[in-house]
Design an enzyme around this catalytic site. Structure first.
Site, PDB file in Angstrom:
ATOM      1  N   GLY A  93       0.839  -1.201   0.000  1.00 42.77           N
ATOM      2  CA  GLY A  93       0.000   0.000   0.000  1.00 42.77           C
ATOM      3  C   GLY A  93       0.866   1.240   0.000  1.00 42.77           C
ATOM      4  O   GLY A  93       2.031   1.193  -0.405  1.00 42.77           O
ATOM      5  N   SER A  94       0.311   2.324   0.472  1.00 48.40           N
ATOM      6  CA  SER A  94       1.037   3.593   0.395  1.00 48.40           C
ATOM      7  C   SER A  94       2.084   3.704   1.509  1.00 48.40           C
ATOM      8  O   SER A  94       1.986   3.021   2.541  1.00 48.40           O
ATOM      9  CB  SER A  94       0.051   4.745   0.505  1.00 48.40           C
ATOM     10  OG  SER A  94      -0.605   4.666   1.755  1.00 48.40           O
ATOM     11  N   THR A 104       0.513   4.757   4.903  1.00 44.87           N
ATOM     12  CA  THR A 104      -0.099   3.675   5.689  1.00 44.87           C
ATOM     13  C   THR A 104       0.984   2.713   6.177  1.00 44.87           C
ATOM     14  O   THR A 104       0.893   2.181   7.291  1.00 44.87           O
ATOM     15  CB  THR A 104      -1.167   2.917   4.857  1.00 44.87           C
ATOM     16  OG1 THR A 104      -2.027   3.880   4.249  1.00 44.87           O
ATOM     17  CG2 THR A 104      -2.000   2.002   5.717  1.00 44.87           C
ATOM     18  N   GLY A 105       2.019   2.517   5.375  1.00 45.09           N
ATOM     19  CA  GLY A 105       3.140   1.665   5.779  1.00 45.09           C
ATOM     20  C   GLY A 105       3.760   2.140   7.093  1.00 45.09           C
ATOM     21  O   GLY A 105       4.152   1.339   7.947  1.00 45.09           O
ATOM     22  N   GLU A 127       5.631  -3.302   1.079  1.00 43.19           N
ATOM     23  CA  GLU A 127       5.792  -2.917  -0.330  1.00 43.19           C
ATOM     24  C   GLU A 127       5.022  -1.624  -0.494  1.00 43.19           C
ATOM     25  O   GLU A 127       3.793  -1.627  -0.490  1.00 43.19           O
ATOM     26  CB  GLU A 127       5.234  -4.010  -1.253  1.00 43.19           C
ATOM     27  CG  GLU A 127       5.955  -5.343  -1.166  1.00 43.19           C
ATOM     28  CD  GLU A 127       7.373  -5.300  -1.695  1.00 43.19           C
ATOM     29  OE1 GLU A 127       7.802  -4.265  -2.238  1.00 43.19           O
ATOM     30  OE2 GLU A 127       8.070  -6.316  -1.560  1.00 43.19           O
ATOM     31  N   CYS A 161       2.332   0.429  -8.674  1.00 44.37           N
ATOM     32  CA  CYS A 161       3.415   0.931  -7.817  1.00 44.37           C
ATOM     33  C   CYS A 161       4.675   1.148  -8.630  1.00 44.37           C
ATOM     34  O   CYS A 161       5.403   2.114  -8.413  1.00 44.37           O
ATOM     35  CB  CYS A 161       3.663  -0.039  -6.673  1.00 44.37           C
ATOM     36  SG  CYS A 161       4.064  -1.700  -7.213  1.00 44.37           S
TER      37      CYS A 161
HETATM   38  P1  NAD Z   1      -3.440   2.347   1.194  1.00 50.10           P
HETATM   39  O1  NAD Z   1      -2.184   2.455   1.948  1.00 50.10           O
HETATM   40  O2  NAD Z   1      -4.439   3.429   1.302  1.00 50.10           O
HETATM   41  O3  NAD Z   1      -4.240   1.019   1.578  1.00 50.10           O
HETATM   42  C1  NAD Z   1      -3.634  -0.263   1.510  1.00 50.10           C
HETATM   43  C2  NAD Z   1      -4.327  -1.189   2.486  1.00 50.10           C
HETATM   44  O4  NAD Z   1      -4.059  -0.759   3.825  1.00 50.10           O
HETATM   45  C3  NAD Z   1      -5.845  -1.250   2.362  1.00 50.10           C
HETATM   46  O5  NAD Z   1      -6.264  -2.580   2.534  1.00 50.10           O
HETATM   47  C4  NAD Z   1      -6.294  -0.410   3.538  1.00 50.10           C
HETATM   48  O6  NAD Z   1      -7.586  -0.731   4.001  1.00 50.10           O
HETATM   49  C5  NAD Z   1      -5.259  -0.742   4.576  1.00 50.10           C
HETATM   50  N1  NAD Z   1      -5.145   0.219   5.694  1.00 50.10           N
HETATM   51  C6  NAD Z   1      -5.668   1.465   5.792  1.00 50.10           C
HETATM   52  N2  NAD Z   1      -5.327   2.018   6.976  1.00 50.10           N
HETATM   53  C7  NAD Z   1      -4.575   1.105   7.628  1.00 50.10           C
HETATM   54  C8  NAD Z   1      -3.897   1.100   8.882  1.00 50.10           C
HETATM   55  N3  NAD Z   1      -3.936   2.140   9.703  1.00 50.10           N
HETATM   56  N4  NAD Z   1      -3.184   0.010   9.209  1.00 50.10           N
HETATM   57  C9  NAD Z   1      -3.105  -1.057   8.373  1.00 50.10           C
HETATM   58  N5  NAD Z   1      -3.730  -1.105   7.179  1.00 50.10           N
HETATM   59  C10 NAD Z   1      -4.454  -0.034   6.809  1.00 50.10           C
HETATM   60  O7  NAD Z   1      -2.974   2.099  -0.301  1.00 50.10           O
HETATM   61  P2  NAD Z   1      -3.865   2.092  -1.598  1.00 50.10           P
HETATM   62  O8  NAD Z   1      -4.309   3.505  -1.837  1.00 50.10           O
HETATM   63  O9  NAD Z   1      -4.856   0.988  -1.514  1.00 50.10           O
HETATM   64  O10 NAD Z   1      -2.792   1.684  -2.728  1.00 50.10           O
HETATM   65  C11 NAD Z   1      -2.037   2.618  -3.410  1.00 50.10           C
HETATM   66  C12 NAD Z   1      -0.635   2.707  -2.871  1.00 50.10           C
HETATM   67  O11 NAD Z   1      -0.066   1.393  -2.806  1.00 50.10           O
HETATM   68  C13 NAD Z   1       0.311   3.476  -3.773  1.00 50.10           C
HETATM   69  O12 NAD Z   1       1.143   4.308  -2.979  1.00 50.10           O
HETATM   70  C14 NAD Z   1       1.157   2.411  -4.440  1.00 50.10           C
HETATM   71  O13 NAD Z   1       2.411   2.831  -4.900  1.00 50.10           O
HETATM   72  C15 NAD Z   1       1.226   1.390  -3.371  1.00 50.10           C
HETATM   73  N6  NAD Z   1       1.491   0.071  -3.927  1.00 50.10           N
HETATM   74  C16 NAD Z   1       2.719  -0.484  -3.721  1.00 50.10           C
HETATM   75  C17 NAD Z   1       3.032  -1.708  -4.277  1.00 50.10           C
HETATM   76  C18 NAD Z   1       4.376  -2.330  -4.054  1.00 50.10           C
HETATM   77  O14 NAD Z   1       4.519  -3.517  -4.293  1.00 50.10           O
HETATM   78  N7  NAD Z   1       5.375  -1.608  -3.610  1.00 50.10           N
HETATM   79  C19 NAD Z   1       2.080  -2.384  -5.030  1.00 50.10           C
HETATM   80  C20 NAD Z   1       0.828  -1.798  -5.216  1.00 50.10           C
HETATM   81  C21 NAD Z   1       0.545  -0.565  -4.646  1.00 50.10           C
END
Ligand code: NAD
Length: 467
Positions: free
Chosen positions: A219-220, A223-224, A241, A275
């Site tokens: 994810g982002s 959030t990471g 990731e 990503c």
């Molecule tokens: P996001 O971080 O908003 O959400 C990802 C997941 O995290 C969702 O399931 C969400 O419900 C969950 N989440 C939300 N709050 C949380 C918390 N406090 N604790 C734990 N989990 C929580 O990301 P997104 O908008 O769904 O995806 C887009 C982002 O993901 C972009 O920045 C993109 O670059 C990144 N991404 C990275 C990769 C990689 O492999 N590096 C792959 C795909 C997407």
């Protein structure tokens, strides 16, 4: 539409609540999905914890067979999955079919790995063996851009190593994941795979849960950071990731037409919501105008429409939040550069933005320095490659990057100096289950795939025996 259910302890069950899932191409309600409560999340973790000892004790061959059965089931219903994926995620049907096929291939490949015992030392004083033990319950948190593929990245290795799973999809793309739960419920012993959903409100509970041993998160970066903080309380293992701002550097000896085509497909796949997409292109001054002209032609040829319609080459943005964010980027791009293709928000329901090329921007523009995660590609002019590398490496991200041109020695030299986990030469976005994949700097921690990725789902145990 199927009747979507959570999967907890081997049972397909209703959620404590419900939530509407929209089709991003129409903004209409596609389905009503179950929404899990905190107690249901706890129940899923408890079921995974209870299932762990017996699952971990099975021979790896038995676990392998069940993981392959998962790919078989997915493949049998590939068309249904692809259609549902397009409707919930937005990507054109051919891309959705590609995601399902690629997921099956990933699962099958990852299922072939082994966890051999290693003899570190064997002499008249001692025999020292190294084993890899499973960790316990793994929480897999999935984003909305590749809902099934990213499960296929995580689940096979987590399970092969002997862990049990709680999978949590993104609130805007839960349907294919719930359908997956339905078709695999009888493959695995109860509790080995659990699927819960939320409205972005259960992530923190999962990452800080005392009975979860590891979080595998995609994810982002923002959030990471929260995942890392949540995991700290119990010293959980984490694989992150995260976001990227991949640069493509085009050297003066590159063929403008060939490169433009590579840049276009590397930037606009899945409407740029990848990503590892090219998020900024740096093109040498001597071929800048020509490359831009080819990019404009490709962008103008795009058919932006509902992914279910034949002939669509680009679907909508996945959700309203992302759509609004991209409109802000468009407004900034208009001020900070020159829009030479696209730039319009389609006047119709659905989150459509045409592929947009922004020329005459520099590193100070927001569209260059931040991750846009959508169909807008800034093209920066340069004449000194050292300066470009310094600017690219100065950013917080380090996921991927690419270098384009003819002189192999120079391409390799530039590639080696990019501070990112993957660097391509004369291509972008090519990866596979046998290549460790992970981000440098704020693009992540750890890797997925290959032996190194499998190791992250295990704990090393050394048994040191006196002779
Ligand atoms: P996001 O971080 O908003 O959400 C990802 C997941 O995290 C969702 O399931 C969400 O419900 C969950 N989440 C939300 N709050 C949380 C918390 N406090 N604790 C734990 N989990 C929580 O990301 P997104 O908008 O769904 O995806 C887009 C982002 O993901 C972009 O920045 C993109 O670059 C990144 N991404 C990275 C990769 C990689 O492999 N590096 C792959 C795909 C997407």
């Amino acid at each position: 539409m199927p009747d979507f259910k959570l999967l907890i302890g081997g049972q397909l069950c209703e959620g404590a609540g419900t939530m509407e899932v929209l089709n991003p191409a129409t903004e209409e309600v596609l389905a009503v999905a179950p929404r899990a409560s905190g107690e249901q999340l706890d129940a899923a973790v408890a079921a995974a914890k209870a299932a762990f000892p017996a699952w971990a004790a099975l021979p790896i061959e038995t676990r392998r067979e069940k993981i392959i059965a998962l790919a078989d089931r997915l493949e049998e219903r590939a068309d249904e999955f692809a259609r549902l994926l397009t409707q919930e995620q937005g990507k054109p049907l051919a891309e959705a079919a590609g995601e399902i096929a690629y997921s099956c291939a990933f699962i099958r490949h990852l299922a072939t790995y082994d966890l051999p015992e290693k003899i570190i030392e064997d002499n008249d004083k001692r025999i020292v063996r190294q084993f890899r033990r499973p960790l316990g319950v793994v929480g897999a948190i999935i984003p909305w851009n590749f809902p099934i593929l990213i499960i296929a990245f995580k689940a096979p290795f987590a399970l092969l190593a002997g862990n049990t799973l709680v999978i949590k999809p993104s609130p805007t793309t839960p349907l294919t994941t719930l359908l997956l739960g339905e078709i695999i419920a009888d493959i695995f012993p109860a509790g080995v795979v659990n699927i819960i959903t939320d409205l972005n409100d259960l992530g923190a509970r999962l990452t800080s849960h005392p009975d979860v041993a590891k979080i595998s998160f995609t994810g982002s970066t923002a959030t990471g950071q929260k995942v890392m903080a949540g995991a700290a309380g119990t010293i959980k293992r984490i694989t992150l990731e995260l976001g990227g701002n991949d640069a493509a550097i085009v050297l003066p000896d590159a063929n403008p037409e060939k490169v433009a085509s590579g840049l276009y497909s590397g930037a606009f796949l899945n409407a740029g919501q990848v990503c590892l997409a090219i998020k900024r292109a740096y093109v040498h001054d001597s071929i800048y105008e020509e490359v831009c002209a080819h990019l404009v032609r490709l962008a103008e040829d795009a058919v932006v429409d509902d992914g279910m319609k034949q002939g669509t080459t680009m679907g909508p943005l996945q959700n309203r939040m992302q759509y609004e964010k991209l409109q802000e980027f468009l407004a900034d791009a208009r001020k900070e550069g020159r829009i030479i293709a696209g730039g319009q928000v389609e006047d119709r329901p659905g989150y459509f933005i045409r592929p947009t090329i922004v020329a005459d921007v520099d590193d100070s523009a927001r569209i260059v320095s931040e991750e846009q995660f959508g169909p807008i590609l800034p093209v920066v002019r340069f004449d000194d490659v050292d300066e470009v590398l310094a600017n690219v490496n100065a950013g917080p991200y380090g996921l991927g990057g690419s270098v384009w041109g003819e002189d192999r020695e120079q391409l390799r030299h530039v590639a080696r100096r990019m501070e990112s986990g993957t660097v391509w030469i004369n291509k972008h976005l090519d990866f596979g289950p046998n290549m460790p994949f992970g981000g440098a700097k704020q693009s992540g921690i750890g890797v997925e795939f290959a032996e190194e990725g499998l190791a992250e789902f295990t704990q090393i145990q050394v048994i040191n025996e006196a002779r």
